[in-house]
Write a protein that holds these residues in place. Structure first.
Motif, PDB file in Angstrom:
ATOM      1  N   LEU A   1      87.166   8.155  63.658  1.00 32.89           N
ATOM      2  CA  LEU A   1      85.961   7.362  63.412  1.00 32.89           C
ATOM      3  C   LEU A   1      85.524   6.622  64.677  1.00 32.89           C
ATOM      4  O   LEU A   1      84.323   6.444  64.912  1.00 32.89           O
ATOM      5  CB  LEU A   1      86.203   6.384  62.268  1.00 32.89           C
ATOM      6  N   GLU A   2      86.482   6.190  65.505  1.00 33.35           N
ATOM      7  CA  GLU A   2      86.126   5.538  66.762  1.00 33.35           C
ATOM      8  C   GLU A   2      85.387   6.507  67.679  1.00 33.35           C
ATOM      9  O   GLU A   2      84.421   6.139  68.356  1.00 33.35           O
ATOM     10  CB  GLU A   2      87.381   4.996  67.455  1.00 33.35           C
ATOM     11  N   LEU A   3      85.863   7.747  67.725  1.00 40.90           N
ATOM     12  CA  LEU A   3      85.154   8.750  68.529  1.00 40.90           C
ATOM     13  C   LEU A   3      83.750   8.988  68.000  1.00 40.90           C
ATOM     14  O   LEU A   3      82.796   9.180  68.764  1.00 40.90           O
ATOM     15  CB  LEU A   3      85.943  10.059  68.526  1.00 40.90           C
ATOM     16  N   LEU A   4      83.619   8.976  66.676  1.00 38.50           N
ATOM     17  CA  LEU A   4      82.303   9.171  66.064  1.00 38.50           C
ATOM     18  C   LEU A   4      81.370   8.020  66.429  1.00 38.50           C
ATOM     19  O   LEU A   4      80.169   8.226  66.686  1.00 38.50           O
ATOM     20  CB  LEU A   4      82.450   9.295  64.548  1.00 38.50           C
ATOM     21  N   LYS A   5      81.911   6.811  66.468  1.00 41.09           N
ATOM     22  CA  LYS A   5      81.102   5.658  66.892  1.00 41.09           C
ATOM     23  C   LYS A   5      80.615   5.843  68.319  1.00 41.09           C
ATOM     24  O   LYS A   5      79.468   5.494  68.661  1.00 41.09           O
ATOM     25  CB  LYS A   5      81.923   4.369  66.781  1.00 41.09           C
ATOM     26  N   GLY A   6      81.494   6.392  69.176  1.00 38.49           N
ATOM     27  CA  GLY A   6      81.098   6.627  70.562  1.00 38.49           C
ATOM     28  C   GLY A   6      79.967   7.631  70.679  1.00 38.49           C
ATOM     29  O   GLY A   6      79.041   7.455  71.490  1.00 38.49           O
ATOM     30  N   ILE A   7      80.029   8.681  69.869  1.00 35.76           N
ATOM     31  CA  ILE A   7      78.952   9.677  69.874  1.00 35.76           C
ATOM     32  C   ILE A   7      77.647   9.032  69.410  1.00 35.76           C
ATOM     33  O   ILE A   7      76.573   9.267  69.993  1.00 35.76           O
ATOM     34  CB  ILE A   7      79.315  10.866  68.969  1.00 35.76           C
ATOM     35  N   LEU A   8      77.719   8.206  68.396  1.00 38.26           N
ATOM     36  CA  LEU A   8      76.534   7.511  67.881  1.00 38.26           C
ATOM     37  C   LEU A   8      75.926   6.610  68.952  1.00 38.26           C
ATOM     38  O   LEU A   8      74.696   6.575  69.128  1.00 38.26           O
ATOM     39  CB  LEU A   8      76.918   6.689  66.645  1.00 38.26           C
ATOM     40  N   LYS A   9      76.786   5.922  69.708  1.00 37.33           N
ATOM     41  CA  LYS A   9      76.305   5.014  70.746  1.00 37.33           C
ATOM     42  C   LYS A   9      75.632   5.788  71.876  1.00 37.33           C
ATOM     43  O   LYS A   9      74.586   5.364  72.399  1.00 37.33           O
ATOM     44  CB  LYS A   9      77.475   4.193  71.289  1.00 37.33           C
ATOM     45  N   ARG A  10      76.195   6.941  72.226  1.00 37.30           N
ATOM     46  CA  ARG A  10      75.643   7.727  73.335  1.00 37.30           C
ATOM     47  C   ARG A  10      74.318   8.384  72.973  1.00 37.30           C
ATOM     48  O   ARG A  10      73.429   8.529  73.813  1.00 37.30           O
ATOM     49  CB  ARG A  10      76.643   8.796  73.780  1.00 37.30           C
ATOM     50  N   HIS A  11      74.198   8.820  71.713  1.00 35.87           N
ATOM     51  CA  HIS A  11      73.031   9.619  71.329  1.00 35.87           C
ATOM     52  C   HIS A  11      72.030   8.851  70.456  1.00 35.87           C
ATOM     53  O   HIS A  11      70.909   9.333  70.255  1.00 35.87           O
ATOM     54  CB  HIS A  11      73.480  10.881  70.590  1.00 35.87           C
ATOM     55  N   GLY A  12      72.425   7.722  69.919  1.00 39.27           N
ATOM     56  CA  GLY A  12      71.522   6.941  69.082  1.00 39.27           C
ATOM     57  C   GLY A  12      71.336   7.501  67.687  1.00 39.27           C
ATOM     58  O   GLY A  12      70.531   7.001  66.903  1.00 39.27           O
ATOM     59  N   GLY A  13      72.068   8.548  67.342  1.00 41.52           N
ATOM     60  CA  GLY A  13      72.000   9.148  66.012  1.00 41.52           C
ATOM     61  C   GLY A  13      73.117  10.171  65.879  1.00 41.52           C
ATOM     62  O   GLY A  13      73.847  10.454  66.834  1.00 41.52           O
ATOM     63  N   LEU A  14      73.265  10.703  64.692  1.00 39.79           N
ATOM     64  CA  LEU A  14      74.329  11.663  64.430  1.00 39.79           C
ATOM     65  C   LEU A  14      73.805  12.839  63.619  1.00 39.79           C
ATOM     66  O   LEU A  14      72.943  12.669  62.744  1.00 39.79           O
ATOM     67  CB  LEU A  14      75.490  11.000  63.667  1.00 39.79           C
ATOM     68  N   SER A  15      74.337  14.005  63.889  1.00 38.02           N
ATOM     69  CA  SER A  15      74.127  15.198  63.077  1.00 38.02           C
ATOM     70  C   SER A  15      75.262  16.147  63.392  1.00 38.02           C
ATOM     71  O   SER A  15      76.020  15.941  64.357  1.00 38.02           O
ATOM     72  CB  SER A  15      72.784  15.857  63.392  1.00 38.02           C
ATOM     73  N   GLY A  16      75.377  17.203  62.616  1.00 38.77           N
ATOM     74  CA  GLY A  16      76.430  18.174  62.866  1.00 38.77           C
ATOM     75  C   GLY A  16      76.298  18.800  64.242  1.00 38.77           C
ATOM     76  O   GLY A  16      77.292  19.018  64.946  1.00 38.77           O
ATOM     77  N   ILE A  17      75.047  19.069  64.664  1.00 40.20           N
ATOM     78  CA  ILE A  17      74.819  19.687  65.976  1.00 40.20           C
ATOM     79  C   ILE A  17      75.243  18.746  67.091  1.00 40.20           C
ATOM     80  O   ILE A  17      75.918  19.140  68.057  1.00 40.20           O
ATOM     81  CB  ILE A  17      73.338  20.080  66.131  1.00 40.20           C
ATOM     82  N   ILE A  18      74.859  17.463  66.971  1.00 36.74           N
ATOM     83  CA  ILE A  18      75.210  16.483  68.002  1.00 36.74           C
ATOM     84  C   ILE A  18      76.726  16.361  68.129  1.00 36.74           C
ATOM     85  O   ILE A  18      77.273  16.328  69.237  1.00 36.74           O
ATOM     86  CB  ILE A  18      74.580  15.113  67.668  1.00 36.74           C
ATOM     87  N   ILE A  19      77.424  16.334  66.995  1.00 34.73           N
ATOM     88  CA  ILE A  19      78.886  16.209  67.017  1.00 34.73           C
ATOM     89  C   ILE A  19      79.525  17.435  67.652  1.00 34.73           C
ATOM     90  O   ILE A  19      80.428  17.324  68.493  1.00 34.73           O
ATOM     91  CB  ILE A  19      79.422  15.995  65.588  1.00 34.73           C
TER      92      ILE A  19
END
Length: 522
Positions: free
Chosen positions: A330-348
């Motif tokens: 979940l911490e890694l997921l937070k980092g992805i959210l911070k870098r991209h400003g949003g989340l989706s399967g493609i972004i992950i």
């Protein structure tokens, strides 16, 4: 002349015969349980007791472990609930023919469904009378428990047999995989033929081994490892490179991240025979087994990838998520959210420093659940884009699998590219619909089902996907003559009239569509 106490249809059997149905079932246990032998015994019982058999329900070649796939028992249960049911009782050879349900209460539930409608279940070969007395109830429950125990013992014996074959290096089901082929051998280990996609061994003593496939496919497998290990190219990008090079995958369909991932992680590429990674014992629940419970034979086949390269790739992949707990993921997921400003399967999936979106789905049940745990509430659920893309990829494979299995039973199917309808045996049309699964906030499964009303197929198969939308969860087989598109199975458990069409696999449909079995019966 009769007295006022005479009961028409019982004592007065010379004048009126009681209309009854018969239910027969055979798996593959013993010849004495053949449906023909059951019907002969039931006919004798009916004649002796003044009964007339007006309807037959027969499930041939079906396990008694659950009701899934037993379309005739499902039809029987649906018929008894109709107001104009034409029979007063159902004759069954013995308790085990009704079913060897692991939970004896399930057998009781289906019997009670009949009794509520005034239809009695009569076990013709049993020594007790099924009259609701304390004695018959106790004996019947013992018999049900014995039938369940027999199924458990048989499951243990079958598993032991599979374990022995795996230890000897024989392949137990499944496609060979890209770069590999299935070699059929006889009982003396003499090669017989290379099995094509959809083909199966037909002689019990024959066995199957995995062997290296064509040289160009082996080169492609090692090219995948080169890209992954030497150049650090992730699976999704490798799939794009292969598609750009117009290299066909095993199925002839475009390469996907998942297909590449399998080549990088499956031990069959280093010659290991691994079994029991998942199980479906007694057809109760699919389970992912602990690696300690896997059955394996190392070096069973000729390897096409070196051990060193395989375990290098495995270490990289395992490092993404295997040793991470929920908090770390979940911490890694937070980092992805911070870098991209949003989340989706493609972004992950495009973030090479984190586990894949499928890993998050597997760990947390769905991407939305993982989003909620880190406080991300998308204005719109963009995960459906990934899911729809996946389902579009899966759909041709499902059509191919259905067509291959129809051919396995002696039939044939031709497709119409304009509307995706299959024509089976030049006799009826078939539409296959994939239903996407979505979890409610409470965690319940719901399916979105869309039918093309303009197609008007003779039969519609609805394939309901699991909660990860990766593989089928169950199937509904709807004949057009008895199906209303306004009533669709959106929930996990629907009305009985809908769930009577529900099956866990399509084996019974393949049998109905096949031609070879009809010739054997004739």
């Amino acid at each position: 002349m009769t007295s006022k106490n005479d009961k028409p249809g019982v004592e007065n059997i010379s004048e009126i015969q009681i209309p009854v149905a018969q239910y027969v079932r055979m798996s593959t246990e013993h010849q004495r349980y053949s449906t023909e032998n059951q019907q002969l015994a039931i006919a004798d019982y009916a004649a002796l007791h003044g009964m007339r058999i007006v309807k037959t329900y027969a499930d041939a070649g079906k396990s008694g472990l659950n009701i899934g796939g037993r379309l005739e028992l499902q039809q029987l249960l649906a018929d008894v609930q109709k107001p104009d049911v034409e029979f007063k009782a159902v004759l069954v050879y013995d308790v085990s023919r009704w079913g060897r349900f692991p939970d004896p209460d399930e057998a009781a539930m289906y019997e009670q469904t009949c009794k509520r409608q005034g239809v009695q279940i009569i076990y013709c070969a049993e020594q007790f009378k099924n009259d609701g007395s304390l004695q018959s109830t106790v004996i019947k429950n013992i018999k049900r428990s014995m039938a369940a125990e027999y199924a458990r013992e048989l499951s243990v014996k079958v598993f032991a047999g599979q374990r022995t074959l795996i230890k000897k290096g024989y392949r137990q089901g499944g496609t060979p995989g890209y770069g590999l082929r299935r070699q059929l051998i006889d009982e003396n280990h003499n090669p017989k033929a290379i099995l094509k996609r959809g083909e199966h061994k037909s002689i019990q003593t024959d066995r199957v081994l995995l062997i290296p496939g064509p040289r160009d496919e082996i080169d492609t497998v090692n090219f995948i490892y080169d890209l992954f290990l030497n150049d650090g190219v992730p699976e999704r990008t490798i799939a794009m490179i292969l598609n750009d090079k117009q290299i066909n995958s095993e199925t002839g369909r475009p390469w996907t991240r998942g297909v590449v991932h399998q080549i990088l992680t499956n031990e069959k590429y280093i010659g290991n025979n691994v079994f029991n990674r998942t199980s479906f014992k007694l057809k109760i629940k699919h389970e992912n087994n602990d690696p300690a419970d896997w059955i394996r034979k190392d070096g069973a086949f000729e390897a096409i990838v070196s051990l060193e390269r395989f375990f290098q790739a495995r270490a990289i992949i395992d490092g993404r998520s295997k040793h991470m707990d929920d908090t770390q993921m979940l911490e890694l997921l937070k980092g992805i959210l911070k870098r991209h400003g949003g989340l989706s399967g493609i972004i992950i999936d495009e973030d090479d420093g984190a586990p894949s979106s499928s890993a998050y789905r597997s760990r947390f049940g769905s991407l939305l659940r993982a989003y909620q745990l880190i406080g991300f509430n998308p204005k719109r659920d963009y995960a459906y884009i990934d899911i729809n893309r996946t389902l579009r990829t899966i759909y041709p494979d499902i059509i191919t699998e259905i067509s291959s299995n129809i051919e396995r039973f002696g039939g044939w199917a031709t497709g119409n590219q304009d509307n995706n309808l299959l024509t089976v045996n030049n006799e009826f049309t078939l539409s296959v619909v994939i239903a996407k699964c979505k979890l409610t906030p409470a965690g319940s499964k719901r399916w979105r089902i869309r039918l093309d009303a303009s197609l008007k197929p003779d039969i519609t198969i609805v394939v309901r996907m699991d909660q990860a939308n990766q593989k089928p969860f169950d199937y509904y087989i709807f004949p057009s003559i008895d199906f209303s598109p306004s009533l669709l199975p959106f929930k996990e458990y629907n009305s009985f009239m809908l769930d009577a069409y529900r099956v866990r696999d399509l084996e019974i449909f393949y049998m109905f569509a096949g031609r070879e079995l009809l010739r054997k019966v004739a």
